[in-house]
Scaffold this active site. Structure first.
Site, PDB file in Angstrom:
ATOM      1  N   ASP A 141       0.912  -1.124   0.095  1.00  0.00           N
ATOM      2  CA  ASP A 141       0.005  -0.156  -0.017  1.00  0.00           C
ATOM      3  C   ASP A 141       0.872   1.081  -0.112  1.00  0.00           C
ATOM      4  O   ASP A 141       1.907   1.092   0.283  1.00  0.00           O
ATOM      5  CB  ASP A 141      -1.001   0.040   1.170  1.00  0.00           C
ATOM      6  N   SER A 142       0.243   2.343  -0.517  1.00  0.00           N
ATOM      7  CA  SER A 142       1.150   3.662  -0.322  1.00  0.00           C
ATOM      8  C   SER A 142       1.335   3.923   1.200  1.00  0.00           C
ATOM      9  O   SER A 142       2.112   4.856   1.343  1.00  0.00           O
ATOM     10  CB  SER A 142       0.337   4.589  -1.072  1.00  0.00           C
TER      11      SER A 142
ATOM     12  N   TYR B 186      -0.502   8.732  -3.125  1.00  0.00           N
ATOM     13  CA  TYR B 186      -0.402   8.426  -4.465  1.00  0.00           C
ATOM     14  C   TYR B 186      -1.354   9.262  -5.389  1.00  0.00           C
ATOM     15  O   TYR B 186      -1.216   9.407  -6.452  1.00  0.00           O
ATOM     16  CB  TYR B 186      -0.660   7.054  -4.742  1.00  0.00           C
ATOM     17  N   GLY B 187      -2.641   9.508  -4.504  1.00  0.00           N
ATOM     18  CA  GLY B 187      -3.684  10.212  -5.402  1.00  0.00           C
ATOM     19  C   GLY B 187      -3.439  11.391  -6.041  1.00  0.00           C
ATOM     20  O   GLY B 187      -4.060  11.989  -7.035  1.00  0.00           O
TER      21      GLY B 187
ATOM     22  N   CYS C 219      -3.922  -1.391  -2.057  1.00  0.00           N
ATOM     23  CA  CYS C 219      -4.290   0.193  -2.171  1.00  0.00           C
ATOM     24  C   CYS C 219      -4.981   0.404  -3.611  1.00  0.00           C
ATOM     25  O   CYS C 219      -4.999  -0.081  -4.538  1.00  0.00           O
ATOM     26  CB  CYS C 219      -2.718   0.600  -2.622  1.00  0.00           C
ATOM     27  N   ASN C 220      -6.202   1.124  -3.222  1.00  0.00           N
ATOM     28  CA  ASN C 220      -7.172   1.130  -4.207  1.00  0.00           C
ATOM     29  C   ASN C 220      -6.338   2.208  -5.767  1.00  0.00           C
ATOM     30  O   ASN C 220      -7.062   1.965  -6.804  1.00  0.00           O
ATOM     31  CB  ASN C 220      -8.421   2.126  -3.877  1.00  0.00           C
ATOM     32  N   THR C 221      -5.792   3.266  -5.015  1.00  0.00           N
ATOM     33  CA  THR C 221      -5.192   4.100  -6.339  1.00  0.00           C
ATOM     34  C   THR C 221      -4.270   3.128  -6.967  1.00  0.00           C
ATOM     35  O   THR C 221      -4.345   3.194  -8.455  1.00  0.00           O
ATOM     36  CB  THR C 221      -4.453   5.183  -5.684  1.00  0.00           C
TER      37      THR C 221
ATOM     38  N   GLU D  51      -6.923   8.695  10.198  1.00  0.00           N
ATOM     39  CA  GLU D  51      -5.449   8.782  10.744  1.00  0.00           C
ATOM     40  C   GLU D  51      -4.989   9.698  11.995  1.00  0.00           C
ATOM     41  O   GLU D  51      -4.201   9.341  12.740  1.00  0.00           O
ATOM     42  CB  GLU D  51      -4.442   9.259   9.525  1.00  0.00           C
TER      43      GLU D  51
ATOM     44  N   CYS E 191     -12.143   2.400   0.041  1.00  0.00           N
ATOM     45  CA  CYS E 191     -10.821   2.784   0.500  1.00  0.00           C
ATOM     46  C   CYS E 191     -10.672   1.984   1.708  1.00  0.00           C
ATOM     47  O   CYS E 191     -11.389   1.798   2.465  1.00  0.00           O
ATOM     48  CB  CYS E 191     -10.761   4.119   1.121  1.00  0.00           C
ATOM     49  N   THR E 192      -9.174   1.506   1.827  1.00  0.00           N
ATOM     50  CA  THR E 192      -8.936   0.590   2.992  1.00  0.00           C
ATOM     51  C   THR E 192      -8.737   1.335   4.498  1.00  0.00           C
ATOM     52  O   THR E 192      -8.640   0.329   5.258  1.00  0.00           O
ATOM     53  CB  THR E 192      -7.529  -0.386   2.658  1.00  0.00           C
ATOM     54  N   HIS E 193      -8.910   2.324   4.450  1.00  0.00           N
ATOM     55  CA  HIS E 193      -9.131   3.254   5.820  1.00  0.00           C
ATOM     56  C   HIS E 193     -10.534   2.912   6.243  1.00  0.00           C
ATOM     57  O   HIS E 193     -10.836   3.065   7.465  1.00  0.00           O
ATOM     58  CB  HIS E 193      -8.632   4.755   5.564  1.00  0.00           C
TER      59      HIS E 193
END
Length: 289
Positions: free
Chosen positions: A23-24, A55-56, A86-88, A169, A203-205
């Protein structure tokens, strides 16, 4: 673009299976969290490319370059299979990664879309099932989920939620401010897509705020079936392991090695929240610019 695995099938081996997770940053740890109980007889290598996030905000070419270099690093560390958590990176660089590596590679978009299909009423051309996707702006701009859902006969409405990642976060997963922000996002999205039946967390968050999402949906009297793309990806990975690695060596419990490209202390602090257990040792790695 599809998330099918590479054609090259690795041979069955007697060594413990090694699964790379990339993931980023930190969100992919929710995928790892879901993987650990499903595939316990494995060693995991997790890389968070924290020096180059987000990354976005980067171009597709830059994202592909970063993602491929990270994927190659995990392969060099012994990964037999790679999960792009990572979705992006999945939306914009999955094919580049698959072409660069001789091992199976899976992303997070297709598993989430298929989980939404499994949870839906049988869609028909006259009565398609409607799915609301909450995601980051970069993922929404890629329309990766719309393409994946439409290919399965589902209608998609994507909603960019740029405030949610920093709130998660910050640790505000159970905070009135997060509830207020969710209410605004969900009210806006459902006003434009009132027939929505399923909510896909793109989104993995977002699994960390799933209880808050449930509360918010109840407060606006619009219950939805919630699909966690991190959990869906873990289930799809388990199926992939059964297909490609039918007889891996067994170990007593899963083990994990963590790498980050920057901010070791922050990775340990936030990573523990995302993983649901202490992240005590993180290795710093320099992947260049």
């Amino acid at each position: 673009m599809t998330e099918s695995t590479n054609q090259t099938q690795p041979p069955t081996t007697t060594k413990p299976l090694t699964i790379g997770v990339f993931d980023s940053g930190f969100g992919g740890l929710t995928v790892l969290r879901a993987l650990l109980p499903l595939i316990p007889n494995a060693h995991y290598i997790y890389l968070g490319d924290t020096a180059r996030l987000p990354y976005g905000s980067k171009s597709r070419e830059t994202i592909a370059r970063y993602a491929v270099s990270s994927a190659k690093f995990l392969h060099e560390q012994g990964a037999d299979l790679l999960v792009i958590a990572c979705n992006t990176a999945t939306a914009l660089a999955l094919e580049d990664i698959q072409q660069a590596l001789p091992i199976p590679v899976i992303g997070v978009v297709q598993p989430g879309a298929h989980a939404a299909l499994a949870a839906s009423t049988q869609p028909t051309p006259d009565a398609p099932h409607h799915v609301l996707v909450l995601a980051t702006a970069a993922t929404v701009q890629s329309h990766a989920y719309t393409h994946a859902l439409n290919a399965l006969g589902l209608e998609a409405c994507e909603k960019a939620c740029p405030l949610l990642v920093p709130l998660v976060e910050e640790g505000w997963t159970n905070h009135p401010v997060t509830d207020d922000v969710l209410k605004i996002y969900l009210t806006e999205a459902l006003a434009s897509a009132p027939a929505t039946q399923t909510l896909l967390l793109g989104c993995t968050h977002y699994p960390l705020i799933e209880p808050a999402i449930h509360r918010t949906l109840a407060s606006i009297n619009h219950p939805l079936t919630i699909i966690d793309s991190a959990a869906a990806t873990a289930r799809a990975t388990a199926a992939l392991v059964t297909e490609h690695f039918p007889n891996p060596a067994t170990i007593d419990h899963p083990t994990t090695t963590f790498y980050a490209t920057d901010s070791i202390e922050k990775f340990q602090r936030l990573g523990s929240n995302f993983l649901g257990q202490p992240v005590t040792e993180v290795n710093l790695v320099d992947l260049g610019g």
